[in-house]
Design a protein around this motif. Structure first.
Motif, PDB file in Angstrom:
ATOM      1  N   ALA A   1      32.270  39.620  20.977  1.00  0.00           N
ATOM      2  CA  ALA A   1      32.452  39.585  22.489  1.00  0.00           C
ATOM      3  C   ALA A   1      33.095  40.811  22.980  1.00  0.00           C
ATOM      4  O   ALA A   1      34.045  41.179  22.422  1.00  0.00           O
ATOM      5  N   TRP A   2      32.365  41.325  24.248  1.00  0.00           N
ATOM      6  CA  TRP A   2      33.378  42.607  24.728  1.00  0.00           C
ATOM      7  C   TRP A   2      33.914  42.274  25.958  1.00  0.00           C
ATOM      8  O   TRP A   2      32.998  41.666  26.907  1.00  0.00           O
ATOM      9  N   TRP A   3      34.883  42.898  26.537  1.00  0.00           N
ATOM     10  CA  TRP A   3      35.893  42.520  27.565  1.00  0.00           C
ATOM     11  C   TRP A   3      36.129  44.081  28.129  1.00  0.00           C
ATOM     12  O   TRP A   3      36.173  44.928  27.486  1.00  0.00           O
ATOM     13  N   ARG A   4      36.300  44.086  29.448  1.00  0.00           N
ATOM     14  CA  ARG A   4      37.080  45.165  30.255  1.00  0.00           C
ATOM     15  C   ARG A   4      38.137  44.681  31.055  1.00  0.00           C
ATOM     16  O   ARG A   4      38.004  43.957  31.953  1.00  0.00           O
ATOM     17  N   ASP A   5      39.429  45.277  30.817  1.00  0.00           N
ATOM     18  CA  ASP A   5      40.504  45.009  31.518  1.00  0.00           C
ATOM     19  C   ASP A   5      40.373  45.587  32.883  1.00  0.00           C
ATOM     20  O   ASP A   5      40.225  46.946  33.157  1.00  0.00           O
ATOM     21  N   GLU A   6      40.283  44.843  33.940  1.00  0.00           N
ATOM     22  CA  GLU A   6      40.295  45.427  35.329  1.00  0.00           C
ATOM     23  C   GLU A   6      41.170  46.299  35.939  1.00  0.00           C
ATOM     24  O   GLU A   6      40.760  47.144  36.794  1.00  0.00           O
ATOM     25  N   GLU A   7      42.372  46.167  35.351  1.00  0.00           N
ATOM     26  CA  GLU A   7      43.493  47.035  35.948  1.00  0.00           C
ATOM     27  C   GLU A   7      43.378  48.381  35.199  1.00  0.00           C
ATOM     28  O   GLU A   7      43.560  49.308  35.620  1.00  0.00           O
ATOM     29  N   THR A   8      43.242  48.560  33.772  1.00  0.00           N
ATOM     30  CA  THR A   8      43.193  49.723  32.969  1.00  0.00           C
ATOM     31  C   THR A   8      41.892  50.408  32.837  1.00  0.00           C
ATOM     32  O   THR A   8      41.676  51.531  32.524  1.00  0.00           O
ATOM     33  N   GLY A   9      40.647  49.478  33.064  1.00  0.00           N
ATOM     34  CA  GLY A   9      39.703  49.863  32.831  1.00  0.00           C
ATOM     35  C   GLY A   9      39.130  50.235  31.417  1.00  0.00           C
ATOM     36  O   GLY A   9      38.231  50.623  31.016  1.00  0.00           O
ATOM     37  N   ARG A  10      39.940  49.621  30.428  1.00  0.00           N
ATOM     38  CA  ARG A  10      39.500  49.814  29.038  1.00  0.00           C
ATOM     39  C   ARG A  10      38.719  48.665  28.554  1.00  0.00           C
ATOM     40  O   ARG A  10      39.078  47.586  29.106  1.00  0.00           O
ATOM     41  N   THR A  11      37.810  49.134  27.847  1.00  0.00           N
ATOM     42  CA  THR A  11      36.814  48.147  27.075  1.00  0.00           C
ATOM     43  C   THR A  11      37.174  47.994  25.724  1.00  0.00           C
ATOM     44  O   THR A  11      37.822  49.000  25.042  1.00  0.00           O
TER      45      THR A  11
ATOM     46  N   PHE B   1      34.256  39.870  31.538  1.00  0.00           N
ATOM     47  CA  PHE B   1      33.283  39.660  30.245  1.00  0.00           C
ATOM     48  C   PHE B   1      32.137  40.411  30.196  1.00  0.00           C
ATOM     49  O   PHE B   1      31.290  40.352  31.203  1.00  0.00           O
ATOM     50  N   LEU B   2      31.854  41.346  29.408  1.00  0.00           N
ATOM     51  CA  LEU B   2      30.563  42.007  29.163  1.00  0.00           C
ATOM     52  C   LEU B   2      29.561  41.630  28.318  1.00  0.00           C
ATOM     53  O   LEU B   2      28.289  42.110  28.595  1.00  0.00           O
ATOM     54  N   GLY B   3      29.966  40.638  27.598  1.00  0.00           N
ATOM     55  CA  GLY B   3      28.865  40.022  26.710  1.00  0.00           C
ATOM     56  C   GLY B   3      29.007  40.083  25.214  1.00  0.00           C
ATOM     57  O   GLY B   3      30.061  40.702  24.705  1.00  0.00           O
ATOM     58  N   LEU B   4      27.981  39.689  24.367  1.00  0.00           N
ATOM     59  CA  LEU B   4      27.972  39.846  23.110  1.00  0.00           C
ATOM     60  C   LEU B   4      27.058  41.069  22.849  1.00  0.00           C
ATOM     61  O   LEU B   4      25.908  41.280  23.046  1.00  0.00           O
ATOM     62  N   ASP B   5      27.696  41.640  21.546  1.00  0.00           N
ATOM     63  CA  ASP B   5      26.753  42.762  20.974  1.00  0.00           C
ATOM     64  C   ASP B   5      25.753  41.928  19.880  1.00  0.00           C
ATOM     65  O   ASP B   5      25.797  41.033  19.750  1.00  0.00           O
TER      66      ASP B   5
END
Length: 58
Positions: free
Chosen positions: A32-42, A23-27
């Motif tokens: 809400a923003w996330w990053r997939d730990e396997e692919t690195g996609r945000t 979880f990257l937080g809220l803008d």
């Protein structure tokens, strides 16, 4: 469960697949923003086109 910034969560997709998302937080628009730990996609929750839920903190 309310996600906390910079913590990794186990996410279950509607297909049953389990993923690890950070979880990257809220803008400033409260999106809400996330990053997939396997692919690195945000990505934002608004961009998701499938059902998912937080299963646990990783």
């Amino acid at each position: 469960m309310t996600p906390q910034v910079d913590r990794v969560y186990v996410i279950e997709l509607c297909s049953g697949e389990l993923r690890h998302w950070r979880f990257l937080g809220l803008d400033r628009r409260e999106t809400a923003w996330w990053r997939d730990e396997e692919t690195g996609r945000t990505f934002s929750e608004a961009s998701l086109m499938y059902v998912w839920e937080i299963v646990a903190e990783a």
